[in-house]
Design a protein around this motif. Structure first.
Motif, PDB file in Angstrom:
ATOM      1  N   ARG A  10       0.772  -0.914  -0.056  1.00 56.52           N
ATOM      2  CA  ARG A  10       0.063   0.131   0.268  1.00 56.52           C
ATOM      3  C   ARG A  10       0.588   0.970   0.263  1.00 56.52           C
ATOM      4  O   ARG A  10       2.276   1.281   0.540  1.00 56.52           O
ATOM      5  N   TYR A  11       0.767   2.098  -1.101  1.00 56.98           N
ATOM      6  CA  TYR A  11       0.737   4.086  -0.396  1.00 56.98           C
ATOM      7  C   TYR A  11       0.697   4.414   1.335  1.00 56.98           C
ATOM      8  O   TYR A  11      -0.369   4.503   1.453  1.00 56.98           O
ATOM      9  N   THR A  12       1.733   4.751   1.581  1.00 55.60           N
ATOM     10  CA  THR A  12       1.379   5.171   2.689  1.00 55.60           C
ATOM     11  C   THR A  12       0.889   6.904   2.154  1.00 55.60           C
ATOM     12  O   THR A  12       1.395   7.063   1.743  1.00 55.60           O
ATOM     13  N   HIS A  13       0.756   8.294   3.218  1.00 63.50           N
ATOM     14  CA  HIS A  13       0.665   9.205   3.214  1.00 63.50           C
ATOM     15  C   HIS A  13       1.776  10.367   2.620  1.00 63.50           C
ATOM     16  O   HIS A  13       1.364  10.840   1.879  1.00 63.50           O
ATOM     17  N   GLY A  15       4.322   9.139   0.449  1.00 64.05           N
ATOM     18  CA  GLY A  15       3.491   7.972  -1.355  1.00 64.05           C
ATOM     19  C   GLY A  15       5.235   7.433  -1.259  1.00 64.05           C
ATOM     20  O   GLY A  15       5.166   7.319  -1.591  1.00 64.05           O
ATOM     21  N   GLU A  16       5.538   6.638   0.460  1.00 63.63           N
ATOM     22  CA  GLU A  16       6.095   5.309  -0.278  1.00 63.63           C
ATOM     23  C   GLU A  16       5.590   4.598  -0.233  1.00 63.63           C
ATOM     24  O   GLU A  16       4.104   4.084   0.117  1.00 63.63           O
ATOM     25  N   LEU A  17       6.189   3.043  -0.422  1.00 64.84           N
ATOM     26  CA  LEU A  17       5.196   1.644  -1.347  1.00 64.84           C
ATOM     27  C   LEU A  17       6.002   1.255   0.308  1.00 64.84           C
ATOM     28  O   LEU A  17       6.766   0.250   0.811  1.00 64.84           O
ATOM     29  N   GLU A  18       4.635   0.397   1.347  1.00 67.01           N
ATOM     30  CA  GLU A  18       4.381  -0.341   2.567  1.00 67.01           C
ATOM     31  C   GLU A  18       4.387  -2.421   1.624  1.00 67.01           C
ATOM     32  O   GLU A  18       3.683  -2.206   1.657  1.00 67.01           O
TER      33      GLU A  18
END
Length: 229
Positions: A10-13, A15-18
């Motif tokens: 998922r994308y975090t707030h 903009g990083e991909l978790e």
């Protein structure tokens, strides 16, 4: 072009991909991608097993496989299961820990709730039938095990592989034994004697043999030097 890899993210707030995990039951152990279902099928074919579920668990020693086993009427034990699985599966697919389960936790929909399975407690494994190491060799070896496996305290009756050891850790153990006790100690010896006090006994015997060999060599040298004119 997009591919269905089976990975969940998922994308975090910011903009990083978790990375969240997998949508299936495929895991990566020691560089190998394996299907947990293949191990579960092999377990169900073992003597005394009615049903089984396998999960991957992260530990200080790395990712390990944990088997949750529901026994049949005649029962089953971890040592026997490990022996049977070693014939059916490669080493990296044999679980390190076996936890007996009487009933499976279910979700509201009646499906298996894998998240509700009891977390593996390696300290409980080490506390069972605990007996403190005896002598310098056992104590030193127990300290090596504890550092490699990330569990403790180590009983003199503990089995290296039952505590989460595997072939890669066995290689590190053999290397550490060589460096600590200054001897030639092969990887095969780890598999021959995986119980702490038996493994320590083997090391003590090799120490004595090396000392005897050194004394004999010294005597031969002294004798030969006595004939010089």
């Amino acid at each position: 072009r997009l591919y269905r890899s089976g990975d969940l993210a998922r994308y975090t707030h910011d903009g990083e991909l978790e990375y969240l995990g997998r949508s299936d039951h495929q895991v990566k152990i020691r560089g190998f991608r394996i299907e947990l279902g293949d191990i579960e099928s092999a377990l169900r074919a073992c003597t005394g097993v009615a049903d089984a579920v396998v999960l991957a668990d992260s530990s200080p020693a790395g990712t390990r496989l944990v088997a949750y086993v529901q026994g049949a009427e005649d029962g089953c034990d971890s040592a026997s299961l490990r022996t049977e699985l070693a014939v059916r599966l490669p080493d990296y697919m044999v679980p390190s820990l076996y936890i007996p389960v009487t009933a499976w936790p279910l979700t509201a929909n009646g499906k298996l709730d894998r998240r509700a399975l009891p977390a593996p407690d390696m300290n409980a494994v080490t506390d069972a039938d605990f007996s403190a190491p005896e002598g310098e060799v056992e104590s030193a070896l127990a300290a090596i095990w504890q550092e490699l496996l990330g569990v403790g305290p180590i009983s003199r009756h503990s089995d290296f592989f039952a505590l989460g050891g595997h072939s890669l850790l066995a290689m590190r153990l053999a290397s550490t034994i060589r460096d600590t006790f200054y001897m030639d100690f092969s990887l095969n010896k780890i598999f021959e004697q995986s119980v702490l006090h038996l493994q320590a006994g083997m090391i003590a015997m090799l120490i004595e043999e090396n000392a005897l060999s050194a004394r004999l060599s010294a005597n031969v040298q002294d004798t030969s030097e006595g004939f010089w004119l």
